[in-house]
Design a protein around this motif. Structure first.
Motif, PDB file in Angstrom:
ATOM      1  N   TYR A  74       0.835  -1.077   0.018  1.00 33.05           N
ATOM      2  CA  TYR A  74       0.104  -0.003   0.089  1.00 33.05           C
ATOM      3  C   TYR A  74       0.808   1.208  -0.174  1.00 33.05           C
ATOM      4  CZ  TYR A  74      -3.965   3.527   1.186  1.00 33.05           C
ATOM      5  OH  TYR A  74      -4.457   4.190   1.358  1.00 33.05           O
ATOM      6  N   SER A  75       1.863   1.227   0.833  1.00 35.28           N
ATOM      7  CA  SER A  75       2.845   2.413   0.907  1.00 35.28           C
ATOM      8  C   SER A  75       3.264   2.509  -0.432  1.00 35.28           C
ATOM      9  CB  SER A  75       3.894   2.348   1.808  1.00 35.28           C
ATOM     10  OG  SER A  75       3.481   2.267   3.120  1.00 35.28           O
ATOM     11  N   LEU A  76       3.848   1.273  -1.074  1.00 38.83           N
ATOM     12  CA  LEU A  76       4.464   1.596  -2.615  1.00 38.83           C
ATOM     13  C   LEU A  76       3.515   2.310  -3.600  1.00 38.83           C
ATOM     14  CD1 LEU A  76       6.601  -1.598  -2.488  1.00 38.83           C
ATOM     15  CD2 LEU A  76       7.461   0.787  -2.397  1.00 38.83           C
ATOM     16  N   MET A  77       2.242   1.686  -3.481  1.00 37.71           N
ATOM     17  CA  MET A  77       1.214   2.362  -4.473  1.00 37.71           C
ATOM     18  C   MET A  77       0.914   3.589  -4.137  1.00 37.71           C
ATOM     19  SD  MET A  77      -2.212   2.998  -4.606  1.00 37.71           S
ATOM     20  CE  MET A  77      -3.064   2.772  -3.123  1.00 37.71           C
ATOM     21  N   LYS A  78       0.689   4.185  -2.854  1.00 37.41           N
ATOM     22  CA  LYS A  78       0.645   5.660  -2.577  1.00 37.41           C
ATOM     23  C   LYS A  78       1.782   6.457  -3.001  1.00 37.41           C
ATOM     24  CE  LYS A  78      -2.503   7.003  -0.796  1.00 37.41           C
ATOM     25  NZ  LYS A  78      -3.750   7.524  -1.171  1.00 37.41           N
ATOM     26  N   ALA A  79       3.127   5.953  -2.973  1.00 37.56           N
ATOM     27  CA  ALA A  79       4.201   6.804  -3.768  1.00 37.56           C
ATOM     28  C   ALA A  79       4.029   6.671  -5.014  1.00 37.56           C
ATOM     29  CB  ALA A  79       5.183   6.069  -2.947  1.00 37.56           C
ATOM     30  N   ALA A  80       3.565   5.684  -5.669  1.00 38.71           N
ATOM     31  CA  ALA A  80       3.410   5.750  -6.984  1.00 38.71           C
ATOM     32  C   ALA A  80       2.545   6.554  -7.671  1.00 38.71           C
ATOM     33  CB  ALA A  80       3.043   4.228  -7.534  1.00 38.71           C
ATOM     34  N   ASP A  81       1.117   6.711  -6.716  1.00 30.36           N
ATOM     35  CA  ASP A  81       0.297   7.559  -6.927  1.00 30.36           C
ATOM     36  C   ASP A  81       0.652   9.021  -7.106  1.00 30.36           C
ATOM     37  OD1 ASP A  81      -2.517   8.599  -7.674  1.00 30.36           O
ATOM     38  OD2 ASP A  81      -2.716   8.559  -5.090  1.00 30.36           O
ATOM     39  N   ARG A  82       1.572   9.436  -5.896  1.00 30.16           N
ATOM     40  CA  ARG A  82       2.161  10.729  -6.004  1.00 30.16           C
ATOM     41  C   ARG A  82       3.209  10.907  -7.133  1.00 30.16           C
ATOM     42  NH1 ARG A  82       0.037  14.657  -4.150  1.00 30.16           N
ATOM     43  NH2 ARG A  82       1.728  15.660  -3.153  1.00 30.16           N
ATOM     44  N   LEU A  83       4.004   9.763  -7.443  1.00 26.25           N
ATOM     45  CA  LEU A  83       4.778   9.945  -8.637  1.00 26.25           C
ATOM     46  C   LEU A  83       4.013  10.238  -9.912  1.00 26.25           C
ATOM     47  CD1 LEU A  83       7.488   7.006  -8.428  1.00 26.25           C
ATOM     48  CD2 LEU A  83       7.922   9.510  -8.632  1.00 26.25           C
ATOM     49  N   ALA A  84       2.911   9.378 -10.266  1.00 27.96           N
ATOM     50  CA  ALA A  84       1.931   9.796 -11.450  1.00 27.96           C
ATOM     51  C   ALA A  84       1.631  11.374 -11.346  1.00 27.96           C
ATOM     52  CB  ALA A  84       0.942   8.878 -11.690  1.00 27.96           C
ATOM     53  N   ALA A  85       1.327  11.666 -10.065  1.00 26.77           N
ATOM     54  CA  ALA A  85       0.973  13.314 -10.174  1.00 26.77           C
ATOM     55  C   ALA A  85       2.315  14.132 -10.482  1.00 26.77           C
ATOM     56  CB  ALA A  85       0.296  13.606  -8.828  1.00 26.77           C
ATOM     57  N   TYR A  86       3.372  13.713  -9.968  1.00 30.23           N
ATOM     58  CA  TYR A  86       4.585  14.556 -10.412  1.00 30.23           C
ATOM     59  C   TYR A  86       5.058  14.523 -11.914  1.00 30.23           C
ATOM     60  CZ  TYR A  86       9.352  16.318 -10.149  1.00 30.23           C
ATOM     61  OH  TYR A  86      10.486  16.979 -10.053  1.00 30.23           O
ATOM     62  N   VAL A  87       4.910  13.285 -12.444  1.00 28.96           N
ATOM     63  CA  VAL A  87       4.815  13.243 -13.878  1.00 28.96           C
ATOM     64  C   VAL A  87       3.913  13.974 -14.735  1.00 28.96           C
ATOM     65  CG1 VAL A  87       5.106  11.600 -15.895  1.00 28.96           C
ATOM     66  CG2 VAL A  87       6.088  10.910 -13.624  1.00 28.96           C
TER      67      VAL A  87
END
Length: 194
Positions: free
Chosen positions: A128-141
């Motif tokens: 879940y922590s990795l997915m939440k970080a990926a969610d923020r990474l997608a926003a950053y991209v």
């Protein structure tokens, strides 16, 4: 009997993101979820292969696929509103949970338990922590894409999302920033020339 769950999931393509900001290119939660799934998989692989972790990459992907599914009933709440204060955030979190419960009821009972594991994941898990970080990474991209297109509307968002990501002190995120983020600012010709 007919069940509506996957018809609801198909409607993710109609839910727009970044509603309060002028975007050069619109984005919906279906395409966002696919990008988060890919990035969550990448972070899980980095966790396992670079940092000798034991993340379940498949769980990361499934968590990402369904992480916005409640929004087919609630719509996408803009981040400044969602996090305006704890009261609003708590109420919206409850609304999302009720929407997930309602969606799960649109599945045959024999499938519900298995799908529920992804729709309502274990929020204490590494996946879940990795997915939440990926969610923020997608926003950053997304911010990088908009800035590359000359849209300064995303200057503040890019800065705050990057600070948030780096403040998490996740080695997988730092690795991704070092090895992959620079390429997101390249043109197609520059990518092909590497």
């Amino acid at each position: 009997m007919s069940y509506n769950f996957y018809a609801f999931m198909d409607r993710m393509k109609y839910i727009k993101r970044w509603q309060l900001m002028r975007s050069v290119r619109s984005e919906n939660i279906m395409e966002h979820s696919e990008q988060v799934a890919m990035l969550a998989h990448a972070l899980a692989v980095i966790n396992n292969k670079v940092f000798k972790g034991k993340a379940d990459a498949e769980k990361c992907v499934l968590y990402a696929v369904y992480h916005e599914c409640s929004e087919v009933m609630t719509g996408d709440m803009p981040t400044p509103i969602k996090y305006f204060n704890n009261s609003i955030h708590g109420a919206y979190k409850q609304l999302e949970e009720r929407a997930c419960d309602k969606l799960l009821l649109t599945l045959p009972e024999e499938l519900r338990g298995e799908i529920e594991k992804s729709v309502k994941p274990d929020e204490t898990s590494v996946e879940y922590s990795l997915m939440k970080a990926a969610d923020r990474l997608a926003a950053y991209v997304k911010c990088l894409e908009e800035l590359r297109s000359g849209n300064n509307e995303f200057v503040k968002a890019e800065k705050s999302i990057k600070e948030d990501l780096l403040s998490r002190k996740m080695p997988e995120v730092n690795y991704f920033f070092e090895h992959f983020i620079p390429s997101f600012s390249l043109t197609l010709d520059e990518l092909e020339g590497i």
